[in-house]
Design an enzyme around this catalytic site. Structure first.
Site, PDB file in Angstrom:
ATOM      1  N   SER A 129      -2.501   1.465   5.592  1.00  9.94           N
ATOM      2  CA  SER A 129      -3.742   1.172   6.252  1.00  9.94           C
ATOM      3  C   SER A 129      -3.647  -0.249   7.134  1.00  9.94           C
ATOM      4  CB  SER A 129      -4.888   0.470   5.051  1.00  9.94           C
ATOM      5  OG  SER A 129      -4.529  -0.486   4.431  1.00  9.94           O
ATOM      6  N   HIS A 187      -6.809   6.563   2.580  1.00  9.27           N
ATOM      7  CA  HIS A 187      -6.932   6.640   3.757  1.00  9.27           C
ATOM      8  C   HIS A 187      -6.562   7.988   4.522  1.00  9.27           C
ATOM      9  CE1 HIS A 187      -7.968   2.382   4.991  1.00  9.27           C
ATOM     10  NE2 HIS A 187      -7.081   2.129   4.047  1.00  9.27           N
ATOM     11  N   LYS A 232     -14.176   6.102   2.252  1.00 10.87           N
ATOM     12  CA  LYS A 232     -13.778   6.183   3.841  1.00 10.87           C
ATOM     13  C   LYS A 232     -14.346   7.496   4.324  1.00 10.87           C
ATOM     14  CE  LYS A 232     -10.209   3.044   2.610  1.00 10.87           C
ATOM     15  NZ  LYS A 232     -10.538   2.909   1.016  1.00 10.87           N
TER      16      LYS A 232
END
Length: 559
Positions: A292, A320, A352
């Site tokens: 990230s 992610h 996310k």
């Protein structure tokens, strides 16, 4: 192959390129391109000088605080406890009170809307140089959101997912008030876990209420004393904490460097445990799908090949990458076209791409049955909230196409297109960006400490919200702005971010790009594009550091 250098010859880029079996033992079926430009020597020196100046003035201001010349806002031990052993060391807060406080206004900005493509910010001001904030009562509306991890745009308050969550809330309520092993196991939990397993292509899956705890509480259940953990040097704090709590021996390999990983695997097998040289009980490799802070993608085909060759276990954190990579949005395994069964522990989060909360672990049925009874997060944590569970179910069905529409597939494709477009725009404009071409996490390098706060403030003035990151979250000379691309972003929004008076003008003001070689005058109609002298140097200086609470500013000097 490795490629060094830019076409203009101005600076060095290290690109790791794998194309159709040219490296990685023929494990790749598509080009794998990542770029990480080395920090120029001059920029590194000036950055160290900036931090040095801040440190010197920090000691000066601490001296003034001790002598009551400057008001002290720092938490201190009470007078009657001065003879006690200190609860915390005052010096440990040196960075916070003398460096972080100067640019504290760049973080923790409160929003008062859904974190979609645009957000509304609560306006705040600080009367004491960021020690405290007062709210003005005004709202800054329509700020383009380039900071949230809302990759597929499911963080929304209207539509299919929001309606499903609202309906479940009316039936089940908001809280469960129990653990899964007692009275907190709902039928929606069971349905969600079955759906997650189907989505990942594994035998079984288990959900947890917090993504961070999914790593930190489950790794200790999988390894212990006499085990070896090989961890990428840029792994998330949750992975690092979980590895430390396990009591296992930890060895760190260079980021995405397969030679470094293989050397550690070979040494571990040849030499065994320290002193006794007994074989390790088990070897666990910890990697992430998308990193990230770097925007890089794990070299998963090579990691799996090494894992099989040396009979180690693989723990893959797809926080992610799940939903954000692959033609079906199934993460980095789908991105490379690999078999999910080759990954022993598949971990990810719902916070996310799914616009919800919590995390999951997927894998073999025996593994999940073991975790249900041995994981602290499973045994002691409260169950996930029903509307959150429904948000996960609805968004995942949407991605899989089980809602009867192509909305999910369209969003996955739109995210990929937005990512390529935004990265190409930044590259054409001359900005230094890190990571993989397909990564929706786009770090843009700022380097110097004064630019961290200045860039964030200037972008917010132009109604653009960005995340700026500096030391200790990054190396001291690699401060950056991090953009997170979403499928909810339109082309007009991305153009607004990348055309004057936004990124182009700020890039010129903060010297984060090479105007002469990378930008055409048509892109910069508001900027003076006079030729720069050959020894043009940009310095970060803090014009108000001599004050008793100055905020860092940025100035340009030419020599």
């Amino acid at each position: 192959k490795e490629c060094h250098g830019r076409p203009d010859g101005n600076s060095q880029i290290v690109q790791h390129t794998t194309c159709n079996g040219s490296s990685g033992l023929g494990l790749y079926s598509r080009p794998f391109i990542e770029s990480f430009e080395e920090t120029p020597m001059l920029v590194a020196v000036l950055t160290y000088m900036g931090y040095g100046i801040l440190t010197i003035f920090g000691y000066l201001r601490d001296f003034l605080r001790d002598w009551k010349i400057e008001r002290c806002h720092v938490a201190r031990e009470r007078e009657e406890q001065r003879d006690f052993v200190p609860l915390y060391q005052d010096f440990e807060n040196f960075y916070t009170r003398n460096l972080y406080m100067r640019i504290r206004d760049s973080w923790n900005r409160p929003i008062c809307s859904v974190p979609g493509a645009k957000v509304d910010l609560v306006e705040r001001v600080s009367p004491d140089y960021n020690w405290t904030f007062d709210y003005t009562g005004k709202v800054v509306e329509g700020v383009i959101n380039m900071g949230s991890y809302n990759y597929l745009g499911f963080a929304e308050n209207t539509g299919y997912c929001a309606d499903a969550s609202a309906e479940v809330t009316m039936k089940y309520g908001v809280g469960v008030a129990s653990t899964r092993q007692e009275m907190g196991n709902l039928d929606r939990h069971e349905e969600m876990e079955e759906l997650v397993a189907k989505f990942l292509g594994v035998e079984s899956a288990m959900a947890f209420g917090m993504g961070f705890a999914t790593n930190s509480m489950n790794i200790p259940a999988l390894t212990g004393k006499g085990c070896l953990i090989l961890s990428d040097e840029l792994n998330h704090a949750s992975l690092v904490l979980g590895a430390r709590l396990s009591g296992s021996t930890i060895r760190v390999f260079k980021h995405n460097n397969m030679q470094s990983l293989e050397k550690m695997l070979r040494d571990a097998i040849v030499h065994g445990q320290p002193r006794t040289h007994r074989p390790w009980k088990k070897i666990l490799i910890l990697v992430e799908g998308i990193y990230s802070m770097e925007g890089s993608i794990v070299r998963l085909p090579e990691v799996i090949a090494l894992k099989k060759r040396y009979r180690a276990y693989l723990y893959l954190d797809e926080a992610h990458s799940i939903g954000a990579l692959g033609p079906g949005g199934r993460g980095v395994v789908d991105y490379f076209g690999l078999d999910p069964r080759d990954v022993d522990v598949m971990m990810g989060t719902f916070t996310k791409s799914f616009g919800a909360a919590g995390g999951y672990i997927g894998g073999r049925k025996e593994l999940l049955e073991y975790l249900r009874s041995h994981s602290h997060s499973a045994v002691y944590a409260a169950s996930m909230s029903p509307p959150v569970v429904e948000q996960i179910i609805a968004s995942m069905k949407c991605i899989m196409g089980e809602d009867g529409t192509t909305l999910g597939r369209d969003r996955v494709q739109q995210l990929a297109e937005n990512t390529l477009y935004f990265r190409r725009r930044l590259t054409e404009m001359g900005f230094i960006i890190y990571g993989n071409n397909d990564s929706p996490v786009v770090p843009m390098m700022l380097y110097m400490p004064a630019k961290i706060g200045a860039f964030g403030r200037e972008m917010l003035k132009r109604n653009i919200g960005v995340v700026v990151v500096g030391f200790p979250a990054t190396p001291i000379i690699e401060s950056r702005a991090r953009f997170c691309i979403s499928a909810a972003h339109t082309k007009d929004m991305l153009d607004t971010v990348t055309i004057p008076p936004c990124l182009a003008q700020n890039g010129y003001l903060f010297h984060t790009k090479d105007i002469k070689s990378a930008c055409t005058p048509s892109l910069l109609p508001q900027l003076p594009l006079e030729p720069k002298p050959p020894f043009d140097v940009t310095l970060s200086v803090f014009t108000l550091s001599l004050g008793l609470g100055g905020i860092p500013y940025f100035m340009i000097y030419r020599y």
